[in-house]
Design an enzyme around this catalytic site. Structure first.
Site, PDB file in Angstrom:
ATOM      1  N   GLY A   1      -5.511   2.929   0.739  1.00 17.85           N
ATOM      2  CA  GLY A   1      -4.308   3.226  -0.051  1.00 17.85           C
ATOM      3  C   GLY A   1      -4.641   3.191  -1.527  1.00 17.85           C
ATOM      4  O   GLY A   1      -4.903   2.127  -2.077  1.00 17.85           O
ATOM      5  N   LEU A   2      -4.654   4.373  -2.158  1.00 15.69           N
ATOM      6  CA  LEU A   2      -5.088   4.435  -3.552  1.00 15.69           C
ATOM      7  C   LEU A   2      -3.932   4.876  -4.441  1.00 15.69           C
ATOM      8  O   LEU A   2      -4.050   5.799  -5.232  1.00 15.69           O
ATOM      9  CB  LEU A   2      -6.284   5.390  -3.668  1.00 15.69           C
TER      10      LEU A   2
ATOM     11  N   THR B   1      -0.737   3.306  -7.099  1.00  9.75           N
ATOM     12  CA  THR B   1      -0.806   2.640  -8.396  1.00  9.75           C
ATOM     13  C   THR B   1      -1.668   1.387  -8.329  1.00  9.75           C
ATOM     14  O   THR B   1      -2.616   1.233  -9.101  1.00  9.75           O
ATOM     15  CB  THR B   1       0.620   2.254  -8.844  1.00  9.75           C
ATOM     16  N   VAL B   2      -1.344   0.483  -7.409  1.00  9.16           N
ATOM     17  CA  VAL B   2      -2.087  -0.785  -7.328  1.00  9.16           C
ATOM     18  C   VAL B   2      -3.525  -0.541  -6.885  1.00  9.16           C
ATOM     19  O   VAL B   2      -4.471  -1.094  -7.466  1.00  9.16           O
ATOM     20  CB  VAL B   2      -1.375  -1.786  -6.385  1.00  9.16           C
TER      21      VAL B   2
ATOM     22  N   ARG C   1      -4.769   9.350   2.232  1.00  9.29           N
ATOM     23  CA  ARG C   1      -4.257  10.318   3.193  1.00  9.29           C
ATOM     24  C   ARG C   1      -4.630  11.734   2.772  1.00  9.29           C
ATOM     25  O   ARG C   1      -5.018  12.547   3.571  1.00  9.29           O
ATOM     26  CB  ARG C   1      -2.731  10.194   3.274  1.00  9.29           C
TER      27      ARG C   1
ATOM     28  N   GLY D   1       3.685 -10.762  -7.940  1.00  4.89           N
ATOM     29  CA  GLY D   1       2.609  -9.989  -8.581  1.00  4.89           C
ATOM     30  C   GLY D   1       1.512 -10.823  -9.213  1.00  4.89           C
ATOM     31  O   GLY D   1       0.713 -11.452  -8.520  1.00  4.89           O
TER      32      GLY D   1
ATOM     33  N   GLU E   1      12.668   2.172  -8.587  1.00  7.56           N
ATOM     34  CA  GLU E   1      12.441   3.369  -7.795  1.00  7.56           C
ATOM     35  C   GLU E   1      13.623   4.326  -7.971  1.00  7.56           C
ATOM     36  O   GLU E   1      14.693   3.941  -8.442  1.00  7.56           O
ATOM     37  CB  GLU E   1      12.375   2.997  -6.300  1.00  7.56           C
TER      38      GLU E   1
ATOM     39  N   LYS F   1      10.533 -12.084  -0.372  1.00  4.42           N
ATOM     40  CA  LYS F   1       9.599 -12.980  -1.062  1.00  4.42           C
ATOM     41  C   LYS F   1       9.975 -14.444  -0.827  1.00  4.42           C
ATOM     42  O   LYS F   1       9.120 -15.298  -0.634  1.00  4.42           O
ATOM     43  CB  LYS F   1       9.579 -12.658  -2.554  1.00  4.42           C
TER      44      LYS F   1
END
Lengths: 433, 433
Positions: free
Chosen positions: B10-11, B13-14, B45, B134, B190, B205
């Site tokens: 998974g590339l 933002t993070v 993907r 975070g 979002e 959380k």
């Protein structure tokens, strides 16, 4: 359940707290470490002294050798204060194959490189989260959680005694002496509070943090330091009028030209987290290039907060995390410092200055022309009407500058003090946004 | 120097931030981990999509199997969002012998027990410090640094989007809709901010933190929650008048009768650290019985703060600390909850209530007699003169109570709303000191 035998050397305030946590709350260690930390021995100098913890039969001893000669004791919390015999005992424990946990910041600030090199050579570890900021786990956070960051700066309130004294003065208008007496009454200050109030204690902690954050190899007493022992109520009040509080700030900042280090009373704008730290709390703001600002606030001293940090270190050591950190992290050694320490005269900053001047035409022109010649630009000035009850002859003049090198600010103050219209002493402090 | 091969799945933002830290700042990992973390593969993907990081030749792939089938890749940062296929990929990685690092709180809150039990059975580990708050390393602090404590309570601002929106309303007087639009413009919210503003994200959380702190085994959507999506400017202004701010607080507190959990807009007295958390920052106050109050403040989201936490976890996993923690700490499992969750009606608290009432004699008597019958004692009341421009017929009545059970407060509000002199909607919020 697996059992790791541990020992304590030194059963003072913190030692008794550690013993209580191990004896009364073994279930926590079991839950968090998957094993029991079994307190096998507690070494004291004087067996006859009354203790505020109940040790099982056979645990208390005045023979360090009971620990050294028992190969089953793996982890030792070395909680003696001062430099000697603490240093010697630490070395004996390492030689005897023990992993050591300590809360003794003076010992680390003074003999860190020797002790760490020795531990490394012997394949042992030293854990020391309790040595800086007591209950705030700043050492683990710096050496583990912030590993992906280049630390840019550290600003901390690292001496709770000083913060308590300054808060009493600032919030209640007390004199310095009355605030010190109250700190002593509450057990926040020693009978001789010199190391706390002159900034030495904070400088020792800053030296340890700077080592972790920047690889700086610096002697704590080479850090320029001013304590709160000369702080006056007048300046706390002027600062308030300007929208600032004064705190004893330990400051390390990495720039292109090297590392700046200082411990000094500093003006911080009200509302900033560090400005709002009250009573005997400690706080640390760390800036990392990936994480941004990270702020920690908690009890920096006291029996149970410090014991909390010591027992966490004992667990980390017993389960094997500390030995890994000690092996993989570049920690203190006799090698060269990784960064250049920047001479104090070059450090840029904003300044607060206070002078006692004669209330006469032309005085302001003389002072501001000296500031101008040193390239010091003025951001604000306060001069109140002279107090007629005091003869109305002299007034307090407060000047805040924009950013300038420390050397220029110092030179300007020296020259202003030569003016015949300026009398008494002057005050100069850094200002932080 | 030793080399540990790692991969990213998974590339976004993070993921791009993690890749940058690994590729551009390998020296840090070397210094802090005594080894290189070598980015061998990054699985995406869509190979054709533009990326904001420069990967060396051969790293980018759309075949998960390139990671699964390479036994030299030991640590994988699984940075896909959502529940599926993230859950399936996580299981595949564990089965293939990888230790996994994740930032996916929804996945853990939903499938934590299954994933952790599977990892344990396979002798693998899951690190997840980036999943909560975070850049604030709260997971490591809870599971390692506070091991000697019984945690008594957690109060957190765990959703930066909500905090940003509330601050815009509180500080600038903006409407809720305008504040949401600004949060979207700045990338803090979002396009569909529902999970943030309705309290779901914060509840996920809190479920994770409560598990670590109290051994609580609770489904996140069983936590009573109110979001900020119904918060009105009127209440922010009344709170200010009373000396409070309103924040979306996630609250867990252990009492003799069980664990209280809630996510809700809450009044906090100005000057308290949590009340002063601005913009999109997160903050957490933890109370431990040994350490006392410990407060953390930092960036709870964003590319680099989250990447900072992911890379720290990758280092901890590569050097072996995480596997130890995973093995020794009682973490999530399908077993029974260690504590009883207390029914929401029993929770005691102070309350802020607002009603729209007809400005007529006897109204106050009716309302206060209902409060009295429910044993609710009043600590303060605000009723301003009616606004003549609005007809002068009805006024806002604000009441702050002393401590009382949630059930009594709810019943009182329900009864008051039945009074013919009360119209419109009512507001009820908790008050924290």
């Amino acid at each position: 359940m697996e059992k790791t035998k541990v020992a304590i050397v030194g059963l003072g305030t913190v030692g008794s707290g550690v013993a209580s946590l191990l004896l009364d709350h073994g279930d926590r260690t079991a839950r968090h470490a998957g094993r029991t930390l079994w307190l096998e021995k507690a070494v004291v100098r004087d067996l006859s002294k009354a203790r505020d913890c109940n040790l099982p039969e056979g645990v208390l001893t005045d023979q360090l050798n009971d620990v050294l000669s028992d190969p089953e004791i793996k982890v030792v919390a070395q909680l003696m204060g001062g430099l000697e015999p603490a240093r010697g005992v630490m070395l004996q424990l390492l030689e005897a194959g023990k992993d050591v946990v300590t809360a003794n910041k003076a010992l680390l600030a003074e003999h860190g490189p020797e002790l760490f090199d020795r531990a490394r050579a012997l394949g042992r570890s030293i854990a020391f989260d309790a040595a800086v900021a007591g209950g705030i786990p700043i050492i683990t956070n710096m050496s583990q959680c912030l590993s992906a960051n280049q630390i840019g700066s550290i600003q901390g309130i690292l001496n709770g005694t000083s913060n308590f004294i300054v808060c009493q003065m600032d919030e209640l208008g007390w004199s310095y002496d009355a605030a010190v007496a109250e700190a002593q009454r509450l057990g926040y200050a020693e009978a001789d509070p010199a190391m706390d109030v002159d900034g030495s204690d904070a400088a020792q902690k800053l030296a340890i943090l700077s080592h972790l954050a920047f690889g700086a190899r610096i002697r704590w007493n080479d850090i320029p330091k001013t304590g709160i022992d000369t702080l006056e109520l007048t300046d706390l009040n002027f600062a308030k009028e300007l929208g600032y509080r004064i705190k004893l700030i330990s400051h390390a900042e990495l720039g292109a030209e090297g590392l700046e280090l200082s411990v000094a009373p500093t003006l911080i704008r009200m509302g900033r987290p560090l400005a709002e730290v009250r009573a005997n709390y400690n706080a640390i703001n760390v800036v990392g290039d990936a994480v941004g600002d990270l702020f920690f606030h908690g009890q920096g001293a006291g029996q149970m907060p410090t014991a909390s940090a010591v027992v966490a270190d004992m667990i980390d050591t017993a389960v094997g995390r500390t030995p890994i950190t000690f092996r993989t992290l570049e920690l203190w050694s006799e090698r060269e410092s990784a960064v250049k320490i920047r001479p104090v005269d070059e450090l840029p900053g904003r300044y607060y200055m206070r002078f006692q001047v004669v209330d006469r035409p032309g005085v302001m022109a003389k002072i501001t022309s000296i500031l101008g010649a040193q390239q010091l630009s003025i951001s604000s000035i306060i001069q109140h009407e002279p107090d007629q009850r005091e003869g109305g002859e002299s007034v307090q003049l407060v000047i805040m500058t924009h950013e300038a090198p420390e050397g220029a600010a110092k030179a300007a103050v020296d020259q202003i003090m030569q003016l015949p219209v300026v009398s008494g002493k002057s005050v100069r402090m850094r200002v932080m946004e």
